[in-house]
Write an enzyme that holds these catalytic residues in place. Structure first.
Site, PDB file in Angstrom:
ATOM      1  CG  ASP A  31      -2.153   0.865   1.043  1.00  0.00           C
ATOM      2  OD1 ASP A  31      -2.005   2.100   0.848  1.00  0.00           O
ATOM      3  OD2 ASP A  31      -3.265   0.319   1.106  1.00  0.00           O
ATOM      4  CE1 TYR A 139     -14.003   2.848  -9.098  1.00  0.00           C
ATOM      5  CE2 TYR A 139     -16.403   2.959  -9.085  1.00  0.00           C
ATOM      6  CZ  TYR A 139     -15.221   2.354  -8.674  1.00  0.00           C
ATOM      7  OH  TYR A 139     -15.264   1.266  -7.851  1.00  0.00           O
ATOM      8  CE  LYS A 143     -12.273  -0.643  -9.444  1.00  0.00           C
ATOM      9  NZ  LYS A 143     -11.321  -1.436  -8.669  1.00  0.00           N
ATOM     10  CG  PHE A 167     -24.346  -4.199  -6.470  1.00  0.00           C
ATOM     11  CD1 PHE A 167     -25.344  -3.591  -7.199  1.00  0.00           C
ATOM     12  CD2 PHE A 167     -23.668  -5.277  -7.035  1.00  0.00           C
ATOM     13  CE1 PHE A 167     -25.679  -4.063  -8.480  1.00  0.00           C
ATOM     14  CE2 PHE A 167     -23.988  -5.751  -8.305  1.00  0.00           C
ATOM     15  CZ  PHE A 167     -25.001  -5.142  -9.023  1.00  0.00           C
ATOM     16  CG  HIS A 187     -18.675   5.327   0.320  1.00  0.00           C
ATOM     17  ND1 HIS A 187     -17.946   4.188   0.557  1.00  0.00           N
ATOM     18  CD2 HIS A 187     -18.388   5.684  -0.961  1.00  0.00           C
ATOM     19  CE1 HIS A 187     -17.260   3.867  -0.531  1.00  0.00           C
ATOM     20  NE2 HIS A 187     -17.513   4.767  -1.448  1.00  0.00           N
ATOM     21  CG  LEU A 188     -26.349   7.495   1.868  1.00  0.00           C
ATOM     22  CD1 LEU A 188     -26.544   8.996   1.762  1.00  0.00           C
ATOM     23  CD2 LEU A 188     -27.468   6.742   1.143  1.00  0.00           C
ATOM     24  CB  ILE A 205     -30.557  14.248  -0.824  1.00  0.00           C
ATOM     25  CG1 ILE A 205     -30.623  13.626   0.571  1.00  0.00           C
ATOM     26  CG2 ILE A 205     -31.214  13.323  -1.844  1.00  0.00           C
ATOM     27  CD1 ILE A 205     -32.029  13.312   1.045  1.00  0.00           C
ATOM     28  CG  PHE A 206     -25.603  15.156  -4.638  1.00  0.00           C
ATOM     29  CD1 PHE A 206     -25.273  16.459  -4.985  1.00  0.00           C
ATOM     30  CD2 PHE A 206     -24.914  14.544  -3.607  1.00  0.00           C
ATOM     31  CE1 PHE A 206     -24.254  17.137  -4.326  1.00  0.00           C
ATOM     32  CE2 PHE A 206     -23.891  15.211  -2.940  1.00  0.00           C
ATOM     33  CZ  PHE A 206     -23.567  16.510  -3.296  1.00  0.00           C
ATOM     34  CG  ASP A 283     -25.048   9.744  -8.761  1.00  0.00           C
ATOM     35  OD1 ASP A 283     -24.055   9.006  -8.687  1.00  0.00           O
ATOM     36  OD2 ASP A 283     -25.263  10.684  -7.965  1.00  0.00           O
TER      37      ASP A 283
END
Length: 325
Positions: A31, A139, A143, A167, A187-188, A205-206, A283
């Site tokens: 790392d 992003y 991947k 997920f 993160h939420l 909240i988007f 999103d």
């Protein structure tokens, strides 16, 4: 087996390390500590190294590893729009450095952390592993590119791999020794807990105009401890020489942003301050996992992945005396 956990100082990697404490595998960590923390490595040997340094990566990999796990990607969708170069360099180029060193040294087993973002806006819900890869943000694209590279490396070089498409990962170590801590946090659930705790003024909240019952995005959440258990099973899959395979990791249960907020309010017994804002680019409206392959082929079960448990574990970590902001 002798295993190198790349990105082991981060959120998911550190939970993987803690799970390895209950096994007989010999495990070490690579790392660069750019987003992770040395304390997350627990009592495992840490090789401080950036994957961009191919010579050093090669030198470390000469320590006769049987398998490499990769958790060392940048994951912020919003940032990937602002600075795609950063994401392609780290998530693609640096990962390719690692893979090339593995091929040169004939290390033939690899576990890769991918993402549901490779699917983009899915045509079918729930999403199974056969759906096409159509990422809608940089992003997710990084991947998908690595997944395609891995397919070619398996065919040409015999690099067997298990790819896990995550997920939304949530929760924390039930003993509150380690947990989710990003700088900045994106993160939420930790954002909600920060708002509850006064570490931020409010949760933003988007997007409140999505085609969902309450207008907010719906996501599938999986507990980090269930996630790492899948990796133990994936490791066994490769030990048994069962070839390369892709698995979704989720529960198939969806929660909107507002529903997660409501669950957090119930767990913490506190009001969550909210600010409503416009949608963010990239999103998707709804992402739900079809994870029957992991259940039937790996024997995986998501035993802690209910929303109350995930928030409870995250809240316990959040309140831990060693937790620092």
């Amino acid at each position: 087996m002798k295993i190198l956990v790349v990105g082991g100082a981060g959120y998911i990697g550190s939970h993987m390390l803690k799970r390895f404490q209950d096994t007989e595998h010999k495990v070490e960590v690579l790392d660069n500590l750019s987003t992770g923390f040395e304390t997350n490595c627990l009592d495992f040997t840490l090789h401080k190294c950036d994957l961009a340094n191919r010579e050093k990566v090669y030198s470390i990999l000469q320590n006769n590893y049987d398998l490499v796990m990769h958790f060392a990607s940048y994951i912020n969708v919003g940032e990937s729009y602002i600075n795609p170069k950063k994401y392609y360099e780290n998530n693609v180029t640096n990962t390719l450095n690692l893979l090339d060193c593995m091929v040169d040294l004939k290390i033939s087993k690899f576990i890769f952390s991918s993402t549901a973002a490779v699917y983009g806006e899915p045509s079918l819900i729930p999403i199974d592993e056969e759906q096409p890869l159509k990422p809608v943000n940089p992003y997710g694209n990084t991947k998908a590119i690595v997944e395609n590279i891995l397919a070619d490396y398996q065919t040409t070089y015999g690099l067997n791999q298990v790819i896990f498409r995550y997920f939304n990962v949530a929760g924390a170590d039930p003993e509150a020794e380690i947990g989710e801590f990003h700088q900045p946090e994106t993160h939420l659930i930790p954002l909600i807990l920060d708002a509850v705790d006064g570490k931020r003024d409010a949760l933003t909240i988007f997007g409140t105009d999505y085609d969902t019952p309450d207008g907010t995005c719906i996501r599938d959440y999986v507990h980090v401890c269930d996630l790492v258990e899948a990796h133990i099973l994936g490791l066994k899959w490769l030990q048994e020489d069962r070839g390369s395979r892709v698995f979704n990791l989720g529960t198939g249960d969806g929660f909107s942003v507002r529903e997660v907020v409501e669950h957090a309010a119930q767990v913490t017994k506190k009001t969550v301050p909210i600010i409503e804002s416009a949608r963010r680019p990239g999103d998707c409206t709804k992402l739900l996992s079809g994870s029957s392959r992991a259940v039937s082929e790996l024997g995986w079960s998501a035993t802690r992945s209910n929303m109350k448990q995930m928030i409870t574990d995250a809240w316990r970590w959040h309140q831990n005396g060693d937790y620092k902001k």
